[in-house]
Design a protein around this motif. Sequence first.
Motif, PDB file in Angstrom:
ATOM      1  N   ILE A  42       2.079   0.340 -13.771  1.00 50.08           N
ATOM      2  CA  ILE A  42       1.476  -0.991 -13.833  1.00 50.08           C
ATOM      3  C   ILE A  42       1.291  -1.461 -12.407  1.00 50.08           C
ATOM      4  O   ILE A  42       2.261  -1.771 -11.706  1.00 50.08           O
ATOM      5  CB  ILE A  42       2.362  -1.974 -14.616  1.00 50.08           C
ATOM      6  CG1 ILE A  42       2.502  -1.525 -16.077  1.00 50.08           C
ATOM      7  CG2 ILE A  42       1.759  -3.382 -14.555  1.00 50.08           C
ATOM      8  CD1 ILE A  42       3.458  -2.392 -16.903  1.00 50.08           C
ATOM      9  N   LEU A  43       0.056  -1.477 -11.953  1.00 49.01           N
ATOM     10  CA  LEU A  43      -0.273  -1.929 -10.606  1.00 49.01           C
ATOM     11  C   LEU A  43      -0.419  -3.444 -10.679  1.00 49.01           C
ATOM     12  O   LEU A  43      -1.346  -3.963 -11.292  1.00 49.01           O
ATOM     13  CB  LEU A  43      -1.551  -1.244 -10.129  1.00 49.01           C
ATOM     14  CG  LEU A  43      -1.553   0.291 -10.293  1.00 49.01           C
ATOM     15  CD1 LEU A  43      -2.836   0.891  -9.748  1.00 49.01           C
ATOM     16  CD2 LEU A  43      -0.340   0.921  -9.632  1.00 49.01           C
ATOM     17  N   ASP A  44       0.527  -4.122 -10.046  1.00 52.15           N
ATOM     18  CA  ASP A  44       0.752  -5.541 -10.338  1.00 52.15           C
ATOM     19  C   ASP A  44       0.046  -6.474  -9.368  1.00 52.15           C
ATOM     20  O   ASP A  44       0.204  -6.362  -8.147  1.00 52.15           O
ATOM     21  CB  ASP A  44       2.255  -5.813 -10.323  1.00 52.15           C
ATOM     22  CG  ASP A  44       2.615  -7.133 -10.976  1.00 52.15           C
ATOM     23  OD1 ASP A  44       1.743  -7.731 -11.640  1.00 52.15           O
ATOM     24  OD2 ASP A  44       3.780  -7.572 -10.825  1.00 52.15           O
ATOM     25  N   LEU A  45      -0.710  -7.409  -9.930  1.00 53.63           N
ATOM     26  CA  LEU A  45      -1.334  -8.479  -9.151  1.00 53.63           C
ATOM     27  C   LEU A  45      -0.659  -9.821  -9.408  1.00 53.63           C
ATOM     28  O   LEU A  45      -1.005 -10.811  -8.772  1.00 53.63           O
ATOM     29  CB  LEU A  45      -2.819  -8.602  -9.517  1.00 53.63           C
ATOM     30  CG  LEU A  45      -3.680  -7.348  -9.365  1.00 53.63           C
ATOM     31  CD1 LEU A  45      -5.118  -7.656  -9.765  1.00 53.63           C
ATOM     32  CD2 LEU A  45      -3.618  -6.820  -7.941  1.00 53.63           C
ATOM     33  N   VAL A 104      -5.280  -2.568  -5.041  1.00 55.85           N
ATOM     34  CA  VAL A 104      -5.077  -1.985  -6.369  1.00 55.85           C
ATOM     35  C   VAL A 104      -6.387  -1.409  -6.904  1.00 55.85           C
ATOM     36  O   VAL A 104      -6.410  -0.270  -7.418  1.00 55.85           O
ATOM     37  CB  VAL A 104      -4.515  -3.045  -7.333  1.00 55.85           C
ATOM     38  CG1 VAL A 104      -4.708  -2.616  -8.793  1.00 55.85           C
ATOM     39  CG2 VAL A 104      -3.040  -3.273  -7.057  1.00 55.85           C
ATOM     40  N   CYS A 105      -7.438  -2.140  -6.808  1.00 54.58           N
ATOM     41  CA  CYS A 105      -8.718  -1.658  -7.347  1.00 54.58           C
ATOM     42  C   CYS A 105      -9.217  -0.451  -6.568  1.00 54.58           C
ATOM     43  O   CYS A 105      -9.774   0.487  -7.156  1.00 54.58           O
ATOM     44  CB  CYS A 105      -9.744  -2.786  -7.333  1.00 54.58           C
ATOM     45  SG  CYS A 105      -9.336  -4.110  -8.496  1.00 54.58           S
ATOM     46  N   GLN A 161       0.819  -1.211   0.000  1.00 59.10           N
ATOM     47  CA  GLN A 161       0.000   0.000   0.000  1.00 59.10           C
ATOM     48  C   GLN A 161       0.848   1.253   0.000  1.00 59.10           C
ATOM     49  O   GLN A 161       0.511   2.251  -0.645  1.00 59.10           O
ATOM     50  CB  GLN A 161      -0.919   0.004   1.226  1.00 59.10           C
ATOM     51  CG  GLN A 161      -1.888   1.183   1.263  1.00 59.10           C
ATOM     52  CD  GLN A 161      -2.844   1.185   0.089  1.00 59.10           C
ATOM     53  OE1 GLN A 161      -3.531   0.199  -0.161  1.00 59.10           O
ATOM     54  NE2 GLN A 161      -2.909   2.286  -0.659  1.00 59.10           N
ATOM     55  N   ARG A 162       1.964   1.218   0.694  1.00 61.54           N
ATOM     56  CA  ARG A 162       2.845   2.385   0.727  1.00 61.54           C
ATOM     57  C   ARG A 162       3.362   2.712  -0.669  1.00 61.54           C
ATOM     58  O   ARG A 162       3.439   3.885  -1.054  1.00 61.54           O
ATOM     59  CB  ARG A 162       4.016   2.121   1.673  1.00 61.54           C
ATOM     60  CG  ARG A 162       4.948   3.308   1.848  1.00 61.54           C
ATOM     61  CD  ARG A 162       6.047   2.986   2.840  1.00 61.54           C
ATOM     62  NE  ARG A 162       6.981   4.094   2.976  1.00 61.54           N
ATOM     63  CZ  ARG A 162       8.058   4.079   3.747  1.00 61.54           C
ATOM     64  NH1 ARG A 162       8.326   3.009   4.469  1.00 61.54           N
ATOM     65  NH2 ARG A 162       8.860   5.126   3.795  1.00 61.54           N
ATOM     66  N   ALA A 163       3.706   1.673  -1.440  1.00 61.24           N
ATOM     67  CA  ALA A 163       4.181   1.892  -2.806  1.00 61.24           C
ATOM     68  C   ALA A 163       3.077   2.476  -3.684  1.00 61.24           C
ATOM     69  O   ALA A 163       3.330   3.359  -4.511  1.00 61.24           O
ATOM     70  CB  ALA A 163       4.694   0.582  -3.393  1.00 61.24           C
TER      71      ALA A 163
END
Length: 294
Positions: free
Chosen positions: A33-36, A52-53, A18-20
């Motif tokens: 690119i928010l990575d899952l 992310v969502c 979350q910090r990132a």
Amino acid sequence: MTDLRLRRSVLYMPGSNQRALDKAKSLPADALILDLEDAVAPDAKETAREQVCAAVRSGGYGDRELIIRVNAPQTPYGEADLKAAIEAGPDAILMPKVSSPAVLENIADRLEALDAPPGIKVWAMIETPAAILNIAAIAAARRNAATRLTCFVLGTNDLAKDTWTQIVPGRAPMMPWLMTALAAARAEGLTILDGVFNDFSDVEGFREECRQARVLGFDGKTLIHPNQVEPANTCFAPTEAEVSIARKVIEAFERPENARRGAIQIEGRMFERQHIGMARRAVTWADVIAARGR
């Protein structure tokens, strides 16, 4: 029509951190690119999806393009990732392991079934030997508007893993694959992004690989660390000298006395009419970057 979205620096951010995700709001990256997938451990997949969502829905990322990389459909997380991503509404969804056009056709069917808004595009990870062998057909999937395909992302680490290729300075073993993918992308009007540079402490090595990727024709580079953003932005932007000569080329060919000339000399160099398009592209990108202010 030229896609005027800047993609010089496209930074992977682990969805479980979350910090990132919060820090990314202040980074000068063109896209995130928010990575899952790869950056998230199996026991953190659901938390990453939720974070992310929520981040995409809440906004605060300014003009940065937001892409969610989901897990592959055949994994236990893929379907839930896709549904959640569509509901969040990013600019694009990045699909891993796109090794044939059938993957994109299947995703197109899922997007339609889930009533995905038309503004959500699809990016494809090119990261397997099969993808390289099928690259022309994968790129041609763009002709079917339902696939929403707009961008290739090279997964060089996975390519190295699957082929036993060593990643060395200059990347000679990978050069045929890089250029084959680039040719396929350009043939179909796709954006194409180079793979990551793993040693983020090697700043000069990273700059050199960015310079190489730009010379090869890539639009930008995917990144794994915030410190890589500024060098990528600089390397993939047209230089002052390039913009200056580009403006002179455009001006020269627009003069009435040059209306019928196929080639002209400027500062000791010959330029043909085909160079006008290249010159306009350089000037356009310089103007876009100047308007953005970073």
